[in-house]
Design a protein around this motif. Structure first.
Motif, PDB file in Angstrom:
ATOM      1  N   PHE B  95     -18.369 -20.521 -11.833  1.00 15.48           N
ATOM      2  CA  PHE B  95     -17.921 -20.214 -13.190  1.00 15.48           C
ATOM      3  C   PHE B  95     -18.958 -20.544 -14.258  1.00 15.48           C
ATOM      4  CE2 PHE B  95     -14.056 -20.928 -10.711  1.00 15.48           C
ATOM      5  CZ  PHE B  95     -13.374 -19.762 -10.971  1.00 15.48           C
ATOM      6  N   ARG B  98     -21.391 -17.979 -14.606  1.00 15.63           N
ATOM      7  CA  ARG B  98     -20.749 -16.659 -14.688  1.00 15.63           C
ATOM      8  C   ARG B  98     -20.860 -15.836 -13.411  1.00 15.63           C
ATOM      9  NH1 ARG B  98     -20.802 -20.057 -18.634  1.00 15.63           N
ATOM     10  NH2 ARG B  98     -20.356 -19.300 -20.738  1.00 15.63           N
ATOM     11  N   SER B 102     -13.088 -15.556 -15.275  1.00 17.82           N
ATOM     12  CA  SER B 102     -11.636 -15.739 -15.212  1.00 17.82           C
ATOM     13  C   SER B 102     -10.995 -15.412 -16.540  1.00 17.82           C
ATOM     14  CB  SER B 102     -11.312 -17.191 -14.843  1.00 17.82           C
ATOM     15  OG  SER B 102     -11.607 -18.047 -15.923  1.00 17.82           O
ATOM     16  N   GLU B 103      -9.718 -15.143 -16.476  1.00 20.38           N
ATOM     17  CA  GLU B 103      -8.866 -15.084 -17.656  1.00 20.38           C
ATOM     18  C   GLU B 103      -7.508 -15.589 -17.180  1.00 20.38           C
ATOM     19  OE1 GLU B 103      -8.928 -10.908 -18.681  1.00 20.38           O
ATOM     20  OE2 GLU B 103      -7.386 -10.454 -17.207  1.00 20.38           O
ATOM     21  N   GLU B 104      -6.514 -15.574 -18.031  1.00 24.49           N
ATOM     22  CA  GLU B 104      -5.224 -16.064 -17.607  1.00 24.49           C
ATOM     23  C   GLU B 104      -4.780 -15.359 -16.312  1.00 24.49           C
ATOM     24  OE1 GLU B 104      -2.097 -15.548 -20.421  1.00 24.49           O
ATOM     25  OE2 GLU B 104      -0.619 -16.354 -19.030  1.00 24.49           O
ATOM     26  N   ASP B 105      -4.446 -16.147 -15.311  1.00 21.67           N
ATOM     27  CA  ASP B 105      -3.893 -15.649 -14.044  1.00 21.67           C
ATOM     28  C   ASP B 105      -4.819 -14.741 -13.233  1.00 21.67           C
ATOM     29  OD1 ASP B 105      -1.601 -17.033 -14.644  1.00 21.67           O
ATOM     30  OD2 ASP B 105      -0.493 -15.290 -15.380  1.00 21.67           O
ATOM     31  N   SER B 122      -2.274 -19.480 -13.434  1.00 20.71           N
ATOM     32  CA  SER B 122      -3.353 -20.316 -13.978  1.00 20.71           C
ATOM     33  C   SER B 122      -2.879 -21.705 -14.398  1.00 20.71           C
ATOM     34  CB  SER B 122      -4.091 -19.612 -15.119  1.00 20.71           C
ATOM     35  OG  SER B 122      -3.199 -19.119 -16.063  1.00 20.71           O
ATOM     36  N   PHE B 136      -9.368 -25.314  -8.793  1.00 16.71           N
ATOM     37  CA  PHE B 136     -10.331 -24.237  -9.079  1.00 16.71           C
ATOM     38  C   PHE B 136     -11.650 -24.405  -8.317  1.00 16.71           C
ATOM     39  CE2 PHE B 136     -11.142 -27.089 -12.822  1.00 16.71           C
ATOM     40  CZ  PHE B 136     -12.497 -27.318 -12.635  1.00 16.71           C
TER      41      PHE B 136
END
Lengths: 527, 181
Positions: B95, B98, B102-105, B122, B136
């Motif tokens: 992460f 990059r 990610s984003e929500e869920d 999430s 994560f």
């Protein structure tokens, strides 16, 4: 055995303000706090100095209080307040009916307004929702609540008050129906101490319900959780509000180097008040509504989420507890419950804390038959006595061979108190790069502001509160603090406690760009 | 341009792997998004004759019609120049750099969109204890037994995956080198 005129329970803004007012009036004062200053709702809000406009339509009394106090605090707490001004924007779905009523009610409350065209509003704040149909400028401001509490505590001490943190009240001592004193557990030493006073003031926010029970009286309190999000930079210059009936997530406040969006409002059980967690649903709701104010928030990094508990008080005349007093609640328990020696001050707002303190101190003085007037409306807080000129900041920086912005940051936080800081030698070392906190400020905070942990230090200097959320400075800050405390072996523990404590605010927003930062933080310190 | 192996790097082990393949006689191109690197291992790779494309980003992938192979990749810097290889190795990190987004869920791998293991909800991505293993940490690209990436559950014939982008802390470096060399 120690005896005081008054013991105040709770070093939030209400308790700190009351302690200061009492001390200024010559009362022998003790302020007791179970954790650290501004640890409850006082440190978990927007940091908004209300103009009163938000309440103008629904609660004119609060609106009048707010505008008066707003104008007072700009003067006496100038180094805690940033006169940002605020905009109330109307979106197409809000219509203009509310705005018209709003303008009328603001005028009645004495709140100066200026109606702006959408084009003018967008030229001042290019990132607000371009669909706005109207905007009204009001004298809202940004206030650092930690700084405000700290300045009140400091001034109380300078005027003779004793201040004890990490002290939990375990018992309220009553004799013949009158409150006489307290038993207090000193959390750092584990000993229980007894303190006596003519009067005890319960200023413990939502925890005041429990304190009242200890004194044998009942206050019907309703804990209302409010959640907020912190974004990684100042998105707007002004406070941005929605011009409609107050609702969720309709205020965005720029403060120091970040922006705060909030809030939600949900009733929660008392058991949750000590450990508020922001839920995924709350984050979603805040972001969804916040984007209606400023659409680019959707692409802005959220660095943390936190929640505070409003101490809402059920009206005494409503046994169902459904009607809530929104204003200041000052309870004389002798009149109300037949218990002498005990007073509760609650409800109210951050903006109206000084007035709450004045009302409480007035009541105490009348009971103690002391004729001393309130001076907090015209006596500046420490740091706000005089303004520090930029030229003197530049001179100091040259003399110390330091970056001007570092001294300027110290001045912005501590005002004229910066004169008590020693920037020579190690003092010039920069510790927190985001907030520009140098070693001299840390030394000052330990010596003068009673700092024991990194989190205490954060509340007084903003160390670690910027965009990097301490990823770069926690190690340095822990070492510096341990040295100032005179025990370098503390460094590792100070760091670990701080990282664990701050992790809580990252967890609810740990996704997208903030997951990238969280991973970095853990790789560096967590494994 | 043609190489034996193109490594889409960024992850911690990219240059070490590139050097190893180079020393085994392969013609290797290492692309990574970071700024021109002072990283010694990447410089060593270049000094030994490897091709380094620093500060560039893969922006397009040509897939075989049935999606079973990568035909070519393109970068922002080289625009329409097709970069082709016998084997592509995804080693683009997690992460923080990059390699995973990610984003929500949702968690995804942005270059090839290959299959990633993660928890849907999430709110379960973190442990409240900062010092405990975080859920994560176990997210990442799922490798096949042949060290290849999967797309919609099907192995991509010439796309290998390795390094810290892998799920569950899997280390398949040795296996991968055996297969490519």
């Amino acid at each position: 055995m120690k005896e005081f005129d008054v013991i105040i329970i709770g070093a939030g803004i209400t308790g700190a303000g009351t302690a200061r007012d009492c001390a200024l009036r010559g009362l022998k004062t003790l302020l007791i706090e179970r954790a650290d200053i501004a640890d409850g709702a006082s440190g978990r809000n927007h940091g908004l100095l209300h103009s009163g406009a938000r309440y103008a339509v629904g609660d004119p009394e609060s609106a009048c209080e707010c505008i008066k106090e707003n104008m007072i605090l700009r003067k006496v707490a100038s180094n805690c307040v940033e006169a940002t001004d605020g905009l109330f924007i109307s979106l197409p779905e809000d219509g203009l009916e509310y705005r018209d009523k709003f303008l009328k009610k603001c005028a009645e409350a004495g709140i100066h307004t200026q109606t702006l065209s959408p084009q003018k509003a967008l030229s001042l704040e290019p990132l607000v929702n371009p669909e706005l149909i109207s905007a009204v400028k009001v004298p809202d401001a940004s206030v650092d609540p930690f700084r405000l509490v700290s300045a009140n505590v400091l001034d109380a001490r300078l005027h003779g008050a004793e201040v004890l943190t990490q002290q939990e009240v375990t018992e309220i001592i009553k004799e013949d129906g009158r409150v006489k004193g307290l038993k207090v557990l000193d959390k750092s030493s584990g000993t229980v101490n007894t303190y006596y006073a003519h009067y005890i003031v319960n200023a413990a926010g939502i925890w005041g319900a429990k304190i009242a029970e200890m004194a044998g009286v009942h206050i019907g309190m309703l804990p209302a959780k409010g959640s907020l999000l912190v974004f990684d930079h100042r998105v707007t210059r002004m406070v941005i509000n929605r011009c409609r009936k107050p609702a969720n997530a309709d205020i965005l406040v720029p403060g120091d180097v970040v922006s705060v969006l909030g809030t939600t409002s949900d009733k929660v059980p008392f058991e949750q008040c000590d450990d508020m967690k922001v839920t995924k649903e709350e984050v979603d709701l805040l972001l969804r509504e916040g984007c209606k104010l400023v659409p680019s928030l959707a692409q802005t990094r959220i660095i943390r989420a936190y929640a505070g508990v409003r101490p809402l008080v059920a009206s005494d005349d409503d046994p169902s507890g459904r009607n809530v007093s929104r204003g200041i609640v000052l309870l004389d328990h002798l009149k109300r419950d037949g218990v002498d020696g005990f007073i509760s001050i609650t409800g109210g707002k951050l903006t109206s804390y000084r007035l709450m303190a004045e009302m409480t101190a007035d009541l105490l003085c009348s009971k103690l038959a002391i004729k001393a007037k309130c001076h907090t409306a015209d006596t500046p807080l420490p740091g706000s006595e005089k303004s520090v000129k930029f030229s003197s900041v530049v001179r100091k920086a040259r003399e110390m061979k330091m970056d001007t912005s570092v001294i300027e940051a110290a001045v912005s936080r501590h005002g004229s108190q910066v004169e008590a800081m020693d920037f020579s030698g190690k003092g010039s070392e920069l510790v927190c790069e985001c907030e520009k906190v140098c070693r001299a400020e840390i030394a000052y905070a330990v010596k003068v502001l009673g700092v024991k942990t990194l989190d205490d230090l954060r509340r007084r200097t903003r160390v670690g509160m910027g965009p990097c959320q301490s990823s770069y400075c926690v190690e340095k800050a822990a070492k510096a603090l341990a040295e100032e405390l005179g025990d370098t072996s503390l460094s590792e523990e100070l760091k670990k406690d701080y990282l664990q404590h701050r992790w809580k605010g990252i967890v609810p927003v740990c996704r997208a760009e903030q997951l990238a930062q969280a991973e970095y933080l853990r790789n560096k310190y967590g494994k | 341009m043609r190489a034996d192996v193109i490594i889409i790097g960024g992850g911690q082990q990219d240059a070490a792997l590139a050097t190893r393949l180079l020393e085994a006689g392969k013609k290797v191109l290492l692309i990574f998004e970071g700024r021109k690197s002072e990283d010694r291992s990447r410089e060593e790779f270049r000094a030994k004759g490897g091709s380094l494309l620093a500060g560039d980003k893969v922006c397009r992938v040509d897939w075989a019609e049935d999606g079973s192979r990568v035909e070519a990749i393109y970068t922002e810097g080289l625009e329409d120049t097709a970069l082709r290889a016998e084997a592509y190795v995804l080693c683009s990190g997690r992460f923080f750099i990059r390699g995973l987004l990610s984003e929500e869920d949702r968690v995804w791998e942005p270059v090839f969109g290959v299959d990633v293991k993660y928890l849907k909800d999430s709110s379960r991505w973190c442990d409240p204890d900062f010092f405990a293993p975080q859920p994560f940490d176990s997210f990442g690209v799922i490798p096949s037994e042949d060290c290849k990436a999967l797309k919609d559950g099907k192995e991509v014939e010439n796309l290998y995956v390795t390094g810290d982008i892998l799920c569950d802390g899997i280390d398949n470096t040795e296996e991968l080198c055996k297969r490519i060399i």
